[in-house]
Design a protein around this motif. Structure first.
Motif, PDB file in Angstrom:
ATOM      1  N   ARG A  20       0.831  -1.192   0.000  1.00  0.00           N
ATOM      2  CA  ARG A  20       0.000   0.000   0.000  1.00  0.00           C
ATOM      3  C   ARG A  20       0.876   1.256   0.000  1.00  0.00           C
ATOM      4  O   ARG A  20       1.662   1.479   0.916  1.00  0.00           O
ATOM      5  CB  ARG A  20      -0.857  -0.018   1.273  1.00  0.00           C
ATOM      6  N   TYR A  25       4.623   4.570   2.912  1.00  0.00           N
ATOM      7  CA  TYR A  25       4.712   3.643   4.048  1.00  0.00           C
ATOM      8  C   TYR A  25       5.857   2.639   3.935  1.00  0.00           C
ATOM      9  O   TYR A  25       6.078   1.869   4.862  1.00  0.00           O
ATOM     10  CB  TYR A  25       3.373   2.914   4.220  1.00  0.00           C
ATOM     11  N   ASN A  76      -1.539   2.344  16.648  1.00  0.00           N
ATOM     12  CA  ASN A  76      -1.573   3.091  15.394  1.00  0.00           C
ATOM     13  C   ASN A  76      -2.993   2.925  14.887  1.00  0.00           C
ATOM     14  O   ASN A  76      -3.324   1.902  14.287  1.00  0.00           O
ATOM     15  CB  ASN A  76      -0.571   2.541  14.377  1.00  0.00           C
ATOM     16  N   ALA A  78      -4.355   4.394  12.609  1.00  0.00           N
ATOM     17  CA  ALA A  78      -4.405   4.670  11.160  1.00  0.00           C
ATOM     18  C   ALA A  78      -5.476   5.735  10.882  1.00  0.00           C
ATOM     19  O   ALA A  78      -5.530   6.725  11.607  1.00  0.00           O
ATOM     20  CB  ALA A  78      -4.605   3.369  10.393  1.00  0.00           C
ATOM     21  N   ALA A  79      -6.315   5.555   9.875  1.00  0.00           N
ATOM     22  CA  ALA A  79      -7.263   6.611   9.508  1.00  0.00           C
ATOM     23  C   ALA A  79      -8.254   6.921  10.628  1.00  0.00           C
ATOM     24  O   ALA A  79      -8.754   8.050  10.731  1.00  0.00           O
ATOM     25  CB  ALA A  79      -8.010   6.222   8.234  1.00  0.00           C
ATOM     26  N   HIS A  82      -7.975  10.038  12.883  1.00  0.00           N
ATOM     27  CA  HIS A  82      -8.455  11.364  12.494  1.00  0.00           C
ATOM     28  C   HIS A  82      -9.972  11.490  12.611  1.00  0.00           C
ATOM     29  O   HIS A  82     -10.517  12.557  12.356  1.00  0.00           O
ATOM     30  CB  HIS A  82      -8.013  11.664  11.058  1.00  0.00           C
ATOM     31  N   HIS A 102       2.703   6.455  14.479  1.00  0.00           N
ATOM     32  CA  HIS A 102       2.365   6.512  13.052  1.00  0.00           C
ATOM     33  C   HIS A 102       3.653   6.300  12.268  1.00  0.00           C
ATOM     34  O   HIS A 102       4.695   6.855  12.633  1.00  0.00           O
ATOM     35  CB  HIS A 102       1.765   7.870  12.660  1.00  0.00           C
ATOM     36  N   LEU A 103       3.545   5.571  11.189  1.00  0.00           N
ATOM     37  CA  LEU A 103       4.712   5.351  10.331  1.00  0.00           C
ATOM     38  C   LEU A 103       5.161   6.658   9.693  1.00  0.00           C
ATOM     39  O   LEU A 103       6.350   6.988   9.675  1.00  0.00           O
ATOM     40  CB  LEU A 103       4.357   4.331   9.248  1.00  0.00           C
ATOM     41  N   SER A 104       4.199   7.376   9.132  1.00  0.00           N
ATOM     42  CA  SER A 104       4.515   8.617   8.420  1.00  0.00           C
ATOM     43  C   SER A 104       4.427   9.797   9.378  1.00  0.00           C
ATOM     44  O   SER A 104       3.811   9.694  10.448  1.00  0.00           O
ATOM     45  CB  SER A 104       3.536   8.813   7.260  1.00  0.00           C
ATOM     46  N   ILE A 106       2.535  12.561  10.130  1.00  0.00           N
ATOM     47  CA  ILE A 106       1.188  13.025   9.755  1.00  0.00           C
ATOM     48  C   ILE A 106       1.129  14.551   9.646  1.00  0.00           C
ATOM     49  O   ILE A 106       0.270  15.085   8.960  1.00  0.00           O
ATOM     50  CB  ILE A 106       0.111  12.503  10.743  1.00  0.00           C
ATOM     51  N   ARG A 109       1.739  15.943   6.122  1.00  0.00           N
ATOM     52  CA  ARG A 109       0.833  15.452   5.093  1.00  0.00           C
ATOM     53  C   ARG A 109      -0.431  16.333   5.016  1.00  0.00           C
ATOM     54  O   ARG A 109      -0.418  17.475   5.476  1.00  0.00           O
ATOM     55  CB  ARG A 109       0.523  13.977   5.380  1.00  0.00           C
ATOM     56  N   ARG A 113      -4.979  15.112   8.312  1.00  0.00           N
ATOM     57  CA  ARG A 113      -4.225  14.156   9.135  1.00  0.00           C
ATOM     58  C   ARG A 113      -3.548  14.832  10.328  1.00  0.00           C
ATOM     59  O   ARG A 113      -2.935  14.187  11.164  1.00  0.00           O
ATOM     60  CB  ARG A 113      -3.149  13.449   8.287  1.00  0.00           C
TER      61      ARG A 113
HETATM   62  C1  DQA Z   1      -0.903   6.299   9.504  1.00  0.00           C
HETATM   63  C2  DQA Z   1      -1.234   7.723   9.071  1.00  0.00           C
HETATM   64  C3  DQA Z   1      -2.719   7.879   8.836  1.00  0.00           C
HETATM   65  O1  DQA Z   1      -3.028   9.197   8.429  1.00  0.00           O
HETATM   66  C4  DQA Z   1      -3.183   6.935   7.739  1.00  0.00           C
HETATM   67  O2  DQA Z   1      -4.580   7.014   7.597  1.00  0.00           O
HETATM   68  C5  DQA Z   1      -2.736   5.536   7.950  1.00  0.00           C
HETATM   69  C6  DQA Z   1      -1.418   5.271   8.516  1.00  0.00           C
HETATM   70  C7  DQA Z   1       0.628   6.087   9.621  1.00  0.00           C
HETATM   71  O3  DQA Z   1       1.011   5.092  10.247  1.00  0.00           O
HETATM   72  O4  DQA Z   1       1.410   6.858   9.071  1.00  0.00           O
HETATM   73  O5  DQA Z   1      -3.430   4.592   7.574  1.00  0.00           O
HETATM   74  O6  DQA Z   1      -1.465   6.063  10.773  1.00  0.00           O
END
Ligand code: DQA
Length: 154
Positions: A20, A25, A76, A78-79, A82, A102-104, A106, A109, A113
């Protein structure tokens, strides 16, 4: 001493890590991250359980169950980070340390986020370190579970 127990809870779409949006990521899979958490946990003397769900209610229920079965939680969402007040409320009912990961990064971005509801509850937030954030998160969680001991004198 009994092992401290940690739940690592990953949210929606993280099961697709590795394929993905690798430009965001990376190529590391969720299985790789689970292994990283288990291995690092073992090194730190932690008993680590990893779970992933694409369903908000399942994540809420996993947090409820963790109230009785864990000493710390790394999430985490993830979405759902938010959007989900339900996950925030579940975390608010969880009485042990919480680390959000979070990996990224946020904050670099899209604007939607930049708000992450679990951050209003977590003791610490790590973002932008990729899978390494999970390793750092476990170290931070252990420090929190031990009651924030002072660093050894230099
Ligand atoms: C995430 C960041 C979120 O904005 C995104 O929706 C994800 C992954 C991250 O790990 O960077 O699914 O949580």
């Amino acid at each position: 001493m009994t092992e401290l127990r940690v739940l690592v809870l990953n949210g929606p779409n993280l099961n697709l890590l590795g394929i993905r949006q690798p430009e965001i990521y990376g190529r590391t899979t969720l299985a790789d991250i689970d292994r990283l958490c288990a291995d690092e946990g073992a090194r730190l003397g932690l008993s680590v359980t990893c779970r992933q769900s694409n369903h908000e209610g399942e994540m809420v229920e996993a947090i409820h169950a963790a109230r009785e079965t864990t000493d710390g939680l790394m999430i985490n969402a993830a979405a759902y980070s938010h959007s989900s007040i339900a996950i925030l409320d579940a975390l608010n009912a969880y009485e042990k340390p919480v680390v959000e990961v979070h990996l990224s990064n946020i904050h670099k971005r899209e604007g939607f986020r930049h708000t992450s509801h679990p951050s209003a509850r977590a003791e610490a937030v790590i973002c932008g370190l990729g899978p390494e954030g999970y390793r750092v998160g476990l170290h931070g969680l252990l420090w929190l579970m031990r009651g924030r001991p002072a660093p050894p004198a230099a």
